[in-house]
Design an enzyme around this catalytic site. Structure first.
Site, mmCIF file in Angstrom:
data_model
loop_
_atom_site.group_PDB
_atom_site.id
_atom_site.type_symbol
_atom_site.label_atom_id
_atom_site.label_comp_id
_atom_site.label_asym_id
_atom_site.label_seq_id
_atom_site.Cartn_x
_atom_site.Cartn_y
_atom_site.Cartn_z
ATOM 1 N N ASP A 157 -31.339 31.131 33.875
ATOM 2 C CA ASP A 157 -32.187 32.795 34.486
ATOM 3 C C ASP A 157 -31.067 32.798 35.660
ATOM 4 O O ASP A 157 -31.341 33.473 36.458
ATOM 5 C CB ASP A 157 -33.530 32.031 35.046
ATOM 6 C CG ASP A 157 -33.604 31.099 35.408
ATOM 7 O OD1 ASP A 157 -33.363 30.124 35.230
ATOM 8 O OD2 ASP A 157 -35.292 30.842 35.195
ATOM 9 N N LYS B 273 -40.702 21.957 33.090
ATOM 10 C CA LYS B 273 -41.449 22.743 33.456
ATOM 11 C C LYS B 273 -42.515 22.153 32.356
ATOM 12 O O LYS B 273 -42.736 21.449 31.808
ATOM 13 C CB LYS B 273 -40.916 24.095 33.478
ATOM 14 C CG LYS B 273 -40.451 24.499 34.891
ATOM 15 C CD LYS B 273 -40.441 25.607 34.806
ATOM 16 C CE LYS B 273 -38.627 26.301 33.854
ATOM 17 N NZ LYS B 273 -37.592 27.468 33.573
HETATM 18 C C1 BGC Z 1 -34.653 24.443 34.082
HETATM 19 C C2 BGC Z 1 -33.905 25.220 34.231
HETATM 20 C C3 BGC Z 1 -34.026 26.599 34.667
HETATM 21 C C4 BGC Z 1 -35.656 26.337 36.474
HETATM 22 C C5 BGC Z 1 -35.772 28.065 37.004
HETATM 23 C C6 BGC Z 1 -35.476 24.310 35.186
HETATM 24 O O1 BGC Z 1 -37.038 23.608 35.139
HETATM 25 O O2 BGC Z 1 -34.395 23.779 33.984
HETATM 26 O O3 BGC Z 1 -32.712 25.767 33.445
HETATM 27 O O4 BGC Z 1 -33.063 27.211 35.294
HETATM 28 O O5 BGC Z 1 -36.070 25.660 35.862
HETATM 29 O O6 BGC Z 1 -36.450 28.557 35.563
#
Ligand code: BGC
Length: 485
Positions: A208, A172
């Site tokens: 999460d 992200k």
């Molecule tokens: C992360 C995950 C997370 C998901 C939703 C992804 O970018 O790698 O660990 O569960 O985003 O938040």
């Protein structure tokens, strides 16, 4: 399938303009056969991720979580929860009440994380988290108590123990230095000790997706998949331990954090990636990483739409060929606009307001074309997610040698919750690709907050039980959470 919603949105667009626009949108329309192929590829990748020798190189990480079950209703107490991974960072005080079997959110506070901090030194980020936690404890009169803490850290982590979790890579919008390859719990504790004015009790690390599954599991015992479609996307599910080759043991199940966002990072989705996906990836802070997520989640959908709109404008199919400064600014077209634009009633009016806000001169055909573009992008996202979820459901069914599986998926994330057609389209895809699975969708009520507290509560209960058990059992099992569905 309700992907045909796109044809509904073609009203009012002259046929010649429509056919030219459709040429650009065609690559976004994935046939059912293609979705089946995608699902088959993911099925193979799940196995690669679980394998003892193949997991190192597997794009879908399939991370063991050491969570073996859900709450049994005897958990109780006060907990702190931290939630880092979406658009905001939150601190929560959660109370688990045994008699009423309730998880109560006593209070919470949102702290902004400035963009520079998301890209700066990790020490600075953790100092900020520790400072926010301090402010919260002061405001809640909790300073002086050492409450156990559930830390929802929504990034791919190799969980060594419930309180030892190594960040594999940022995803992200985050890219802080000095954190990848490090134990996140240690970094948090060090930041708290640097301050020296308060302390925390035992820590449980949670993704999460796991928090979502656990918080829904408290309401519905048959919840064994957790899925997030928000800023990022991911899912976890209950896998048979004997298939998790990296973990010893033959009996029972363990929750696996799939990290399906990484699907396609080895190039296996090349045939369905469009030129716009390639640009989104190349201009992101982590090129080559989380390709599947970049086609699906809220952090990227708006940008895909913006790139399409710019291209259509350059080719004089929109706004008489005139762009605006805002339209040419990366990330200026927010994903939430898509939900407003695709609203069944009032969507066209919303579109027109948004286009005006973006400084564009539009006519009624323009606004209809923009709606069509949003629909093509959101629809592809929902279908891809549906294909991935169907893959997990089919796997659980085959694992258990069932002709028919009835299960519940706990879901969270703004894209799923806020977009008007997304959930319906996702479900339609799952029905097509997993016809022998009957899936109930349960929207999670704050899985990242309450779920984290729940995992911590269970871990505490089990730590207590394990202390008794460790007379009889080998040391290495102490770290596991022993709970069974
Ligand atoms: C992360 C995950 C997370 C998901 C939703 C992804 O970018 O790698 O660990 O569960 O985003 O938040």
């Amino acid at each position: 399938m309700s992907g045909d919603a796109s044809t509904v949105h073609t009203d009012g667009i002259p046929p010649d303009a429509l056919s030219k626009v459709q040429e650009y949108l065609e690559p976004f329309h994935l046939s059912v056969e293609k979705l089946r192929e995608v699902s088959a590829r993911l099925r193979k990748d799940l196995v690669r991720g679980l394998g003892k020798h193949s997991h190192h190189k597997a794009p879908v990480k399939m991370l063991p979580t050491f969570v073996r079950a859900t709450p049994d209703g005897t958990e109780k107490g006060d907990f702190l929860a931290l939630d880092l991974g979406g658009t905001n960072f939150r601190v929560l005080h959660v109370r688990v009440v045994e008699e009423e079997q309730k998880v109560l959110k006593m209070d919470s506070q949102i702290c902004a994380i400035p963009k520079e901090m998301m890209l700066g030194p990790g020490v600075q980020l953790f100092d900020h988290i520790a400072a926010c936690l301090n402010d919260f404890l002061v405001s809640q009169n909790l300073k002086g108590q050492t409450l156990p803490l559930g830390f929802t850290f929504s990034f791919p982590c190799e969980q060594k123990e419930i309180d030892k979790s190594i960040l594999i890579r940022w995803t992200k919008g985050f890219n802080c230095s000095g954190v990848e390859g490090e134990d996140v719990v240690k970094l948090l504790k060090e930041a708290i000790h640097r301050r020296g004015d308060y302390d925390i009790g035992s820590v449980a690390m949670v993704n999460d997706t796991v928090g979502t599954m656990m918080s829904c599991g408290y309401r519905d015992q048959s919840c064994e998949i957790g899925m997030i479609i928000g800023t990022g996307t991911n899912a976890c599910y209950m896998e048979e331990i004997k298939n998790v080759r990296r973990v010893e043991g033959e009996d029972g199940r363990m929750c696996i954090n799939t990290e399906w966002g990484g699907f396609g990072d080895d190039g296996c989705l090349k045939d369905i990636r469009t030129e716009f996906d390639v640009v989104v990836d190349e201009t992101s802070i982590n090129p080559g990483i989380h390709n599947f997520e970049k086609m699906i989640s809220g952090m990227y959908l708006g940008e895909i739409v913006r790139l399409l709109l710019v291209r259509l404008t350059e080719n004089k199919l929109l706004f008489e060929g005139r762009t605006s400064e805002a339209l040419l600014t990366p990330d200026a077209f927010e994903t939430k606009f898509m939900s407003e634009i695709e609203e069944r009633d009032g969507g066209l009016e919303n579109t027109q307001n948004i286009l005006t806000e973006l400084g564009l001169k539009w006519d009624s055909v323009d606004s209809r074309i923009v709606r069509l573009v949003c629909n093509a992008v959101s629809s592809r996202s929902a279908r891809l997610c549906g294909a991935a979820l169907a893959t997990l459901a089919n796997r659980i069914r085959v694992n258990r040698r069932l002709d028919h599986l009835k299960t519940t998926v706990g879901v969270d994330g703004t894209v799923y919750k806020k977009h008007p057609n997304f959930s319906e389209e996702l479900r339609a895809t799952v029905r097509l690709l997993a016809p022998d699975c009957d899936i109930t969708f349960l929207v999670s009520e704050d899985g990242s907050g309450k779920g984290a507290a729940m995992v911590t509560a269970v871990a505490q209960r089990l730590a207590h039980q394990t202390r008794l058990k460790c007379f009889y059992q080998s040391q290495k099992y102490q770290k596991y959470i022993y709970i069974f569905f």
